[in-house]
Design an enzyme around this catalytic site. Structure first.
Site, short mmCIF file in Angstrom:
data_model
loop_
_atom_site.label_atom_id
_atom_site.label_comp_id
_atom_site.label_asym_id
_atom_site.label_seq_id
_atom_site.Cartn_x
_atom_site.Cartn_y
_atom_site.Cartn_z
N ASN B 69 -26.71 53.86 96.32
CA ASN B 69 -27.74 54.95 96.07
C ASN B 69 -27.48 55.07 94.45
O ASN B 69 -28.47 55.82 93.99
CB ASN B 69 -27.13 56.08 96.60
CG ASN B 69 -27.46 55.93 98.41
OD1 ASN B 69 -26.49 56.60 98.84
ND2 ASN B 69 -28.07 55.22 98.86
N CYS B 187 -38.23 50.13 100.19
CA CYS B 187 -37.26 49.83 99.28
C CYS B 187 -35.89 49.17 99.52
O CYS B 187 -35.79 48.48 98.63
CB CYS B 187 -36.67 51.50 98.64
SG CYS B 187 -37.67 52.32 97.75
#
Lengths: 81, 269, 69
Positions: B69, B187
């Site tokens: 992330n 994504c």
């Protein structure tokens, strides 16, 4: 030759740019349309910039008075929002 | 609410702006914004809204911070890996601005909780990463009459639009139904350039602040698209779909519902 | 000679071009899932093949973007 009565006053000599203008703006915001505010400010940058910024907001500058102690008093009449 | 000297200084660059001023900054302080997803889009949105002094900011996310992330979700730091995203985000927001109250909603947003969740807020930011959630948020916001900012990002591209009840089309007007699973990559499969979330998520924060203060014109009836490789922004006018199933005159969707869970989207990004 | 406007640029195409054919020519990446508007009106997916473009039509393609996290 004061043909106006001061409704409120604010001292912005204790802060520096841009909080000078911000503090003045907050004081104007708390007033009614047409009321008159006296703003005490330091000579130099505040005396140069604050009147112009207040004029840009549409308020009326009545007078800039030299207090002869290194400060000025700007007399402003609130106009609209 | 009167501003303290510290607050005058903190918000001075806002208060100076004619379009914000004292009144606008007070409105921001009374504003309540929900951010769904503390990821690529939600991270910059949450940071800017906290910095702006939005009174109450809700963050809804069920995930924990993962190493993958950190390339784009700038609200989370390396020591946060493993921590719930809502907690990590809440800590950063309160560190930026202690004026802000953060509601940490450590939940997956679904048809069962979405209406209650959005009811406490004036504006919703969709920062989710899957079509099921995007359609769910659209349906719930249209049904509840709640303004929201939609956004999507992938690879070097991003898009966003704002829905305001009674104005302009909704996300479902544009895309009707989610594509079948795996027909369109997300994504995690296709990749995304880190700063894309920064660009588009910041624009979502901009829309929230404009909505709260009434400044300017919102991105309604228009999809703003951004192509980072061509370095082009484009405003695509969006017509309303007269037979839209949720915002049309005779809607068939009267309650929010979940599209069937999709395995690949269940994987945390 | 047909002219359609896309992506802010004007292009010329053959007469009688349908939206489906334009999707093919413009190499749309996910042709089944693109949302198309012509002159500010969405074209239903089942009508793409039967919608013939005219001179000065303004065509917009909108693509699904599912990312955000």
């Amino acid at each position: 030759m004061n043909d106006y009565a001061i409704d409120d006053s604010v001292d912005i000599t204790d802060v520096v740019c841009p909080v000078t203008f911000v503090k003045a703006k907050v004081a104007i915001d708390e007033m009614e349309d047409g009321q008159i505010l006296s703003i005490r400010m330091n000579d130099g940058e505040p005396a140069q910039n604050v009147p112009r910024s207040i004029k840009d907001e549409g308020h009326r500058i009545l007078r800039l008075k030299d207090n002869e102690d290194g400060t000025y008093s700007l007399i402003v009449q609130k106009r609209g929002d | 609410m009167a501003f303290s000297d510290d607050q005058l200084e903190r918000y001075s660059r806002h208060i100076i702006l004619k379009e914000i001023g004292v009144r606008g900054q007070k409105r921001i302080g009374e504003g309540r914004v929900l951010i769904v997803g503390a990821g690529g889009l939600g991270a910059p949105a949450a940071l800017y809204l906290a910095a702006a002094g939005v009174g109450v900011i809700g963050v809804a996310d069920a995930d924990a911070v993962e190493l993958s992330n950190l390339q784009r979700q700038i609200i989370h730091s390396t020591p946060d890996v493993g921590k719930p995203k809502v907690q990590s985000a809440g800590e950063k927001m309160k560190a930026i601005n202690p004026d802000v109250a953060v509601n940490e909603h450590h939940v997956f947003v679904n048809a069962g909780n979405v209406m209650e969740l959005i009811s406490g807020y004036d504006f919703v930011i969709d920062g989710t990463d899957n079509f099921s959630a995007k359609f769910l948020i659209t349906d719930a916001c249209v049904i509840a009459g709640k303004p929201f900012s939609y956004a999507g990002i992938i690879r070097f591209q991003g898009q966003l639009m704002t829905y305001v009840p009674g104005e302009g089309p909704c996300y479902r007007c544009v895309f009707v139904d989610p594509p079948p699973p795996d027909a369109v990559p997300t994504c995690s499969q296709a990749g995304v350039i880190g700063a894309m979330g920064g660009v588009i998520g910041s624009l979502q924060a901009m829309e929230a602040v404009k909505f709260i203060t009434g400044a300017g014109k919102l991105l309604t009836g228009t999809m703003l698209t951004y192509d980072a490789l061509a370095m082009k922004f484009q405003s695509v006018p969006l017509p309303k779909r007269p037979d839209c199933a949720v915002c049309g005159p005779s809607p068939s969707i009267l309650h929010p519902f979940d599209y069937a869970a999709r395995v690949c989207e269940g994987i945390a990004l | 000679m047909n002219e359609a406007d896309r992506g802010g640029v004007s292009k010329e195409y053959d007469d009688g071009l349908t939206v489906s054919e334009l999707i093919g020519i413009e190499k749309v990446r996910t042709p089944e899932y693109v949302s198309v508007s012509v002159n500010d009106e969405f074209v239903k997916s089942e009508a793409l093949g039967g919608t013939i473009l005219r001179d000065n039509d303004v065509v917009e393609f909108l693509y699904f973007m599912g990312g955000g996290e």
